[in-house]
Design an enzyme around this catalytic site. Sequence first.
Site, mmCIF file in Angstrom:
data_model
loop_
_atom_site.group_PDB
_atom_site.id
_atom_site.type_symbol
_atom_site.label_atom_id
_atom_site.label_comp_id
_atom_site.label_asym_id
_atom_site.label_seq_id
_atom_site.Cartn_x
_atom_site.Cartn_y
_atom_site.Cartn_z
ATOM 1 N N CYS A 172 -1.349 -31.145 -13.042
ATOM 2 C CA CYS A 172 -0.284 -31.032 -14.040
ATOM 3 C C CYS A 172 -0.003 -32.407 -14.655
ATOM 4 C CB CYS A 172 0.989 -30.517 -13.390
ATOM 5 S SG CYS A 172 1.013 -28.736 -13.090
ATOM 6 N N CYS A 212 6.900 -27.016 -13.745
ATOM 7 C CA CYS A 212 6.643 -25.926 -12.794
ATOM 8 C C CYS A 212 7.308 -26.244 -11.458
ATOM 9 C CB CYS A 212 5.139 -25.715 -12.612
ATOM 10 S SG CYS A 212 4.322 -26.997 -11.636
ATOM 11 N N GLU A 264 2.749 -33.884 -14.908
ATOM 12 C CA GLU A 264 3.691 -34.635 -14.090
ATOM 13 C C GLU A 264 2.972 -35.420 -12.994
ATOM 14 O OE1 GLU A 264 3.817 -31.513 -15.034
ATOM 15 O OE2 GLU A 264 5.857 -30.792 -15.353
ATOM 16 N N ASN A 315 -1.924 -33.078 -18.524
ATOM 17 C CA ASN A 315 -2.643 -32.235 -17.574
ATOM 18 C C ASN A 315 -4.146 -32.428 -17.723
ATOM 19 O OD1 ASN A 315 -2.343 -30.856 -20.060
ATOM 20 N ND2 ASN A 315 -2.468 -28.837 -19.122
ATOM 21 N N VAL A 316 -4.818 -32.370 -16.593
ATOM 22 C CA VAL A 316 -6.264 -32.544 -16.517
ATOM 23 C C VAL A 316 -6.810 -31.384 -15.692
ATOM 24 C CG1 VAL A 316 -8.160 -34.038 -15.788
ATOM 25 C CG2 VAL A 316 -6.050 -35.058 -16.690
ATOM 26 N N GLU A 317 -7.471 -30.447 -16.368
ATOM 27 C CA GLU A 317 -7.949 -29.250 -15.685
ATOM 28 C C GLU A 317 -9.343 -29.462 -15.109
ATOM 29 O OE1 GLU A 317 -7.282 -26.065 -18.525
ATOM 30 O OE2 GLU A 317 -5.111 -26.162 -18.135
ATOM 31 N N CYS A 325 5.987 -29.188 -9.497
ATOM 32 C CA CYS A 325 6.299 -30.485 -10.100
ATOM 33 C C CYS A 325 7.779 -30.830 -9.988
ATOM 34 C CB CYS A 325 5.807 -30.522 -11.540
ATOM 35 S SG CYS A 325 3.986 -30.600 -11.588
#
Length: 144
Positions: free
Chosen positions: A70, A103, A72, A59-61, A106
């Site tokens: 996410c 989630c 995925e 994940n890369v926020e 995803c």
Amino acid sequence: MTAGPHIPESGTPSEQPVDWPALRALARGAMARAYAPYSGYPVGAAGQVDDGTTVSGCNVENASIGLSLCAECGLVSELYARGGGRLTAVSCVGQDGVPVAPCGRCRQLLWEHGGPGLLVDGAAGSRRLSELLADPFTPEHLAR
Ligand code: THU
């Protein structure tokens, strides 16, 4: 380049054996490289492809919180960046290295590239994606 959307096959389970410990280890490695400064919840995802290779993502926020990607998403992007293929098994793990359920968004994302028979890792064993997502939206809906 892909000519059209991927229409998942109607559920023939993959016969490909899955090395779950190896897939989880790949997911854990990706998790360790996640960028999750806002939630503090790093996630790693690893997938087995029908040609026997693997792909992964983390994940890369973003400061604009709703734009966070996410793990995925990264996995599917790598799948295409290296030439495409069908996902046969996926493992997603959190910081403790234990499988987490993808989630809802995803699950829909994975459906298009693995279909109902995609095996999804879980703390209590793997399940088919069709058990995790009922009545998905598919490319066939767009054709109606
Ligand atoms: N996250 C994923 O990467 N995959 C999921 O399936 C569930 C949630 C991420 C998004 C966000 O960066 C963090 O976990 C907390 O929700």
